[in-house]
Design a protein around this motif. Structure first.
Motif, PDB file in Angstrom:
ATOM      1  N   ILE A 182      67.397 127.831  25.536  1.00 50.12           N
ATOM      2  CA  ILE A 182      67.124 126.697  26.427  1.00 50.12           C
ATOM      3  C   ILE A 182      68.302 126.440  27.368  1.00 50.12           C
ATOM      4  O   ILE A 182      68.120 126.242  28.569  1.00 50.12           O
ATOM      5  CB  ILE A 182      66.769 125.435  25.615  1.00 50.12           C
ATOM      6  CG1 ILE A 182      65.382 125.616  24.978  1.00 50.12           C
ATOM      7  CG2 ILE A 182      66.791 124.195  26.510  1.00 50.12           C
ATOM      8  CD1 ILE A 182      64.952 124.451  24.108  1.00 50.12           C
ATOM      9  N   ASP A 183      69.513 126.454  26.835  1.00 51.94           N
ATOM     10  CA  ASP A 183      70.686 126.213  27.690  1.00 51.94           C
ATOM     11  C   ASP A 183      70.845 127.314  28.742  1.00 51.94           C
ATOM     12  O   ASP A 183      71.316 127.057  29.852  1.00 51.94           O
ATOM     13  CB  ASP A 183      71.960 126.126  26.836  1.00 51.94           C
ATOM     14  CG  ASP A 183      72.031 124.841  26.029  1.00 51.94           C
ATOM     15  OD1 ASP A 183      71.277 123.901  26.348  1.00 51.94           O
ATOM     16  OD2 ASP A 183      72.823 124.781  25.074  1.00 51.94           O
ATOM     17  N   CYS A 186      68.137 126.594  31.575  1.00 49.39           N
ATOM     18  CA  CYS A 186      68.286 125.346  32.329  1.00 49.39           C
ATOM     19  C   CYS A 186      69.033 125.565  33.654  1.00 49.39           C
ATOM     20  O   CYS A 186      70.129 126.124  33.679  1.00 49.39           O
ATOM     21  CB  CYS A 186      69.025 124.320  31.479  1.00 49.39           C
ATOM     22  SG  CYS A 186      69.064 122.671  32.220  1.00 49.39           S
ATOM     23  N   ALA A 213      61.744 123.821  29.961  1.00 52.10           N
ATOM     24  CA  ALA A 213      63.086 124.074  29.419  1.00 52.10           C
ATOM     25  C   ALA A 213      64.171 123.887  30.479  1.00 52.10           C
ATOM     26  O   ALA A 213      65.341 124.129  30.211  1.00 52.10           O
ATOM     27  CB  ALA A 213      63.157 125.489  28.851  1.00 52.10           C
ATOM     28  N   GLY A 214      63.761 123.478  31.695  1.00 53.00           N
ATOM     29  CA  GLY A 214      64.744 123.167  32.723  1.00 53.00           C
ATOM     30  C   GLY A 214      64.937 124.191  33.810  1.00 53.00           C
ATOM     31  O   GLY A 214      65.877 124.081  34.609  1.00 53.00           O
TER      32      GLY A 214
END
Length: 234
Positions: A182-183, A186, A213-214
Protein backbone atom coordinates in the motif's frame (compact mmCIF):
# COMPACT_ATOMS: atom_id res chain seq x y z
CA UNK A 1 27.92 -20.85 -27.02
CA UNK A 2 24.98 -21.56 -24.70
CA UNK A 3 24.56 -25.34 -25.01
CA UNK A 4 20.93 -25.22 -23.85
CA UNK A 5 20.06 -22.80 -26.65
CA UNK A 6 22.14 -24.84 -29.09
CA UNK A 7 20.04 -27.97 -28.47
CA UNK A 8 16.68 -26.24 -28.00
CA UNK A 9 14.08 -26.89 -30.68
CA UNK A 10 11.98 -23.79 -31.33
CA UNK A 11 8.50 -24.19 -32.76
CA UNK A 12 6.05 -21.60 -34.04
CA UNK A 13 3.27 -20.89 -31.53
CA UNK A 14 0.96 -20.10 -34.42
CA UNK A 15 1.29 -23.15 -36.66
CA UNK A 16 3.67 -25.56 -34.91
CA UNK A 17 6.37 -25.37 -37.60
CA UNK A 18 9.84 -26.29 -36.35
CA UNK A 19 12.08 -23.23 -36.61
CA UNK A 20 15.80 -23.20 -37.21
CA UNK A 21 16.21 -20.07 -35.10
CA UNK A 22 15.11 -18.63 -31.76
CA UNK A 23 11.63 -17.22 -32.26
CA UNK A 24 8.04 -17.75 -31.18
CA UNK A 25 6.51 -17.23 -34.65
CA UNK A 26 7.50 -18.24 -38.17
CA UNK A 27 7.63 -15.49 -40.80
CA UNK A 28 4.16 -16.36 -42.12
CA UNK A 29 2.50 -16.30 -38.67
CA UNK A 30 4.38 -13.13 -37.69
CA UNK A 31 2.99 -11.45 -40.79
CA UNK A 32 -0.51 -12.65 -39.89
CA UNK A 33 -0.13 -11.32 -36.34
CA UNK A 34 0.93 -7.90 -37.64
CA UNK A 35 -2.11 -7.90 -39.91
CA UNK A 36 -4.36 -8.71 -36.94
CA UNK A 37 -3.08 -5.67 -35.05
CA UNK A 38 -4.27 -3.47 -37.92
CA UNK A 39 -7.75 -4.97 -38.29
CA UNK A 40 -10.51 -2.44 -37.58
CA UNK A 41 -12.06 -2.44 -34.11
CA UNK A 42 -15.76 -3.35 -34.37
CA UNK A 43 -16.64 -0.50 -31.99
CA UNK A 44 -14.63 2.51 -33.18
CA UNK A 45 -13.35 1.43 -36.58
CA UNK A 46 -9.73 2.26 -35.73
CA UNK A 47 -7.01 -0.38 -36.16
CA UNK A 48 -6.78 -2.39 -32.95
CA UNK A 49 -3.23 -1.27 -32.26
CA UNK A 50 -4.41 2.35 -32.37
CA UNK A 51 -7.79 1.83 -30.73
CA UNK A 52 -8.46 3.32 -27.29
CA UNK A 53 -11.95 1.93 -26.65
CA UNK A 54 -10.67 0.41 -23.42
CA UNK A 55 -10.23 3.94 -22.05
CA UNK A 56 -13.91 4.90 -22.41
CA UNK A 57 -14.26 5.64 -18.71
CA UNK A 58 -12.88 7.95 -16.02
CA UNK A 59 -10.66 5.41 -14.25
CA UNK A 60 -7.90 5.04 -16.84
CA UNK A 61 -5.84 7.99 -18.01
CA UNK A 62 -4.79 5.99 -21.08
CA UNK A 63 -5.50 2.44 -22.22
CA UNK A 64 -4.69 0.25 -25.19
CA UNK A 65 -4.57 -3.30 -26.47
CA UNK A 66 -2.48 -4.73 -29.28
CA UNK A 67 -4.73 -7.09 -31.24
CA UNK A 68 -8.15 -8.79 -31.31
CA UNK A 69 -8.65 -12.16 -29.63
CA UNK A 70 -10.41 -14.12 -32.37
CA UNK A 71 -11.03 -17.80 -33.02
CA UNK A 72 -8.17 -19.25 -35.10
CA UNK A 73 -6.24 -15.99 -34.80
CA UNK A 74 -2.51 -15.88 -34.08
CA UNK A 75 -3.12 -13.47 -31.19
CA UNK A 76 -5.39 -16.01 -29.50
CA UNK A 77 -2.78 -18.73 -29.92
CA UNK A 78 -0.13 -16.49 -28.37
CA UNK A 79 -2.33 -15.73 -25.36
CA UNK A 80 -3.28 -19.36 -24.81
CA UNK A 81 0.30 -20.51 -25.34
CA UNK A 82 1.57 -18.11 -22.70
CA UNK A 83 -0.90 -19.52 -20.19
CA UNK A 84 -0.08 -23.19 -20.72
CA UNK A 85 3.72 -23.36 -21.00
CA UNK A 86 6.44 -21.34 -19.28
CA UNK A 87 8.04 -20.26 -22.54
CA UNK A 88 10.63 -17.50 -22.11
CA UNK A 89 10.83 -16.80 -25.86
CA UNK A 90 7.04 -16.30 -26.03
CA UNK A 91 7.06 -14.11 -22.90
CA UNK A 92 9.86 -12.02 -24.43
CA UNK A 93 7.89 -11.52 -27.66
CA UNK A 94 4.73 -10.35 -25.88
CA UNK A 95 6.74 -8.11 -23.54
CA UNK A 96 8.61 -6.47 -26.44
CA UNK A 97 5.36 -5.84 -28.30
CA UNK A 98 3.71 -4.24 -25.26
CA UNK A 99 6.82 -2.25 -24.32
CA UNK A 100 7.08 -0.64 -27.75
CA UNK A 101 3.48 0.56 -27.56
CA UNK A 102 3.81 1.76 -23.97
CA UNK A 103 6.72 3.98 -24.98
CA UNK A 104 4.44 5.62 -27.57
CA UNK A 105 1.30 5.83 -25.44
CA UNK A 106 2.23 6.41 -21.81
CA UNK A 107 4.09 9.10 -19.93
CA UNK A 108 6.75 7.39 -17.84
CA UNK A 109 8.49 8.99 -14.87
CA UNK A 110 10.26 7.97 -11.64
CA UNK A 111 6.86 7.69 -9.96
CA UNK A 112 5.63 5.05 -12.43
CA UNK A 113 5.27 1.43 -11.35
CA UNK A 114 3.95 -1.59 -13.21
CA UNK A 115 1.35 -3.89 -11.62
CA UNK A 116 0.03 -7.08 -13.21
CA UNK A 117 -3.46 -8.52 -13.02
CA UNK A 118 -2.50 -11.80 -11.34
CA UNK A 119 -3.49 -15.30 -12.29
CA UNK A 120 -5.68 -17.14 -9.79
CA UNK A 121 -3.85 -19.11 -7.13
CA UNK A 122 -5.55 -22.27 -8.39
CA UNK A 123 -4.29 -21.75 -11.97
CA UNK A 124 -0.83 -20.77 -10.76
CA UNK A 125 -0.57 -23.99 -8.76
CA UNK A 126 -1.80 -26.06 -11.71
CA UNK A 127 0.60 -24.57 -14.26
CA UNK A 128 3.42 -23.57 -11.92
CA UNK A 129 3.67 -19.93 -13.01
CA UNK A 130 1.78 -16.67 -13.56
CA UNK A 131 2.14 -15.56 -17.18
CA UNK A 132 1.14 -11.94 -16.55
CA UNK A 133 3.78 -11.68 -13.83
CA UNK A 134 6.44 -13.17 -16.10
CA UNK A 135 5.58 -10.71 -18.87
CA UNK A 136 5.13 -7.69 -16.57
CA UNK A 137 8.59 -8.21 -15.07
CA UNK A 138 10.09 -8.12 -18.55
CA UNK A 139 8.16 -4.98 -19.50
CA UNK A 140 9.23 -3.18 -16.32
CA UNK A 141 12.87 -4.09 -16.86
CA UNK A 142 12.76 -2.78 -20.44
CA UNK A 143 11.14 0.49 -19.32
CA UNK A 144 13.45 0.91 -16.29
CA UNK A 145 10.50 1.13 -13.91
CA UNK A 146 9.63 -0.95 -10.85
CA UNK A 147 7.42 -4.01 -11.03
CA UNK A 148 5.22 -4.44 -7.97
CA UNK A 149 3.00 -7.55 -7.50
CA UNK A 150 0.48 -5.46 -5.57
CA UNK A 151 -2.64 -7.48 -6.38
CA UNK A 152 -3.73 -10.89 -5.18
CA UNK A 153 -6.23 -13.10 -7.00
CA UNK A 154 -8.18 -15.02 -4.38
CA UNK A 155 -11.05 -16.24 -6.57
CA UNK A 156 -11.53 -19.58 -8.30
CA UNK A 157 -14.43 -18.87 -10.67
CA UNK A 158 -13.24 -18.30 -14.25
CA UNK A 159 -14.43 -15.03 -15.78
CA UNK A 160 -14.90 -16.68 -19.18
CA UNK A 161 -17.71 -18.85 -17.76
CA UNK A 162 -19.79 -15.81 -16.70
CA UNK A 163 -21.97 -13.22 -18.41
CA UNK A 164 -21.09 -9.51 -18.23
CA UNK A 165 -23.07 -8.79 -15.05
CA UNK A 166 -21.67 -11.88 -13.31
CA UNK A 167 -18.13 -10.93 -14.39
CA UNK A 168 -18.46 -7.56 -12.69
CA UNK A 169 -19.66 -9.13 -9.44
CA UNK A 170 -17.03 -11.87 -9.51
CA UNK A 171 -14.18 -9.43 -10.23
CA UNK A 172 -15.12 -7.28 -7.24
CA UNK A 173 -14.75 -10.30 -4.97
CA UNK A 174 -11.80 -11.99 -6.66
CA UNK A 175 -9.02 -9.44 -6.13
CA UNK A 176 -7.45 -7.63 -3.21
CA UNK A 177 -4.49 -5.37 -2.55
CA UNK A 178 -1.52 -6.90 -0.78
CA UNK A 179 -1.30 -4.70 2.30
CA UNK A 180 2.51 -4.68 2.34
CA UNK A 181 2.48 -2.74 -0.96
CA UNK A 182 0.00 0.00 0.00
CA UNK A 183 2.76 2.47 0.88
CA UNK A 184 4.49 1.67 -2.42
CA UNK A 185 1.33 2.36 -4.43
CA UNK A 186 0.30 5.56 -2.65
CA UNK A 187 0.90 8.62 -4.83
CA UNK A 188 2.29 6.61 -7.75
CA UNK A 189 1.36 6.48 -11.42
CA UNK A 190 0.34 2.85 -12.04
CA UNK A 191 0.44 0.93 -15.28
CA UNK A 192 -1.87 -2.06 -14.96
CA UNK A 193 -1.12 -4.99 -17.31
CA UNK A 194 -3.27 -7.96 -18.28
CA UNK A 195 -2.93 -10.36 -21.19
CA UNK A 196 -6.61 -10.27 -22.21
CA UNK A 197 -9.50 -7.87 -21.72
CA UNK A 198 -13.01 -9.21 -22.28
CA UNK A 199 -15.88 -7.45 -20.48
CA UNK A 200 -13.44 -5.09 -18.75
CA UNK A 201 -14.73 -6.05 -15.30
CA UNK A 202 -11.38 -7.34 -14.06
CA UNK A 203 -9.45 -4.27 -15.19
CA UNK A 204 -11.94 -1.93 -13.54
CA UNK A 205 -12.04 -3.89 -10.29
CA UNK A 206 -8.25 -3.82 -10.07
CA UNK A 207 -8.11 -0.11 -10.93
CA UNK A 208 -10.58 0.70 -8.14
CA UNK A 209 -8.46 -1.24 -5.67
CA UNK A 210 -5.34 0.65 -6.76
CA UNK A 211 -7.08 4.02 -6.42
CA UNK A 212 -8.39 2.92 -3.06
CA UNK A 213 -4.79 2.28 -1.99
CA UNK A 214 -3.85 5.83 -2.98
CA UNK A 215 -2.66 5.55 -6.59
CA UNK A 216 -2.42 8.96 -8.26
CA UNK A 217 -3.41 7.61 -11.70
CA UNK A 218 -3.84 4.31 -13.51
CA UNK A 219 -3.13 3.41 -17.15
CA UNK A 220 -4.13 0.06 -18.60
CA UNK A 221 -2.46 -2.14 -21.21
CA UNK A 222 -3.58 -5.48 -22.57
CA UNK A 223 -2.09 -7.73 -25.20
CA UNK A 224 -5.45 -8.80 -26.60
CA UNK A 225 -9.10 -7.79 -26.56
CA UNK A 226 -11.99 -10.19 -27.05
CA UNK A 227 -13.92 -8.59 -29.86
CA UNK A 228 -17.40 -10.06 -29.79
CA UNK A 229 -18.81 -6.73 -28.56
CA UNK A 230 -17.83 -3.21 -27.55
CA UNK A 231 -16.22 -3.01 -24.13
CA UNK A 232 -17.28 0.25 -22.49
CA UNK A 233 -15.44 -0.45 -19.22
CA UNK A 234 -17.95 1.34 -17.05
Amino acid sequence: MNLIKHFTVYTCTGCGEVLGYESTLCERCLHQFKNETMLPCSACGQPHKRCSCSADNQLFTHAFHIAPYRDNGITRKLVLGSKKVKNAVLFDFIARTITEEMKNRFSLNPQTILVNVPRSGHAKRNYGFDQTEQIAKRIAASLYIDFVPALRHKGRTLQKTLNQEQRAMNAKEAFQIRTKYIDTICGKHIILYDDLVASGATALACARLLYGAGAASVDFASFAKREYKHIPLQ
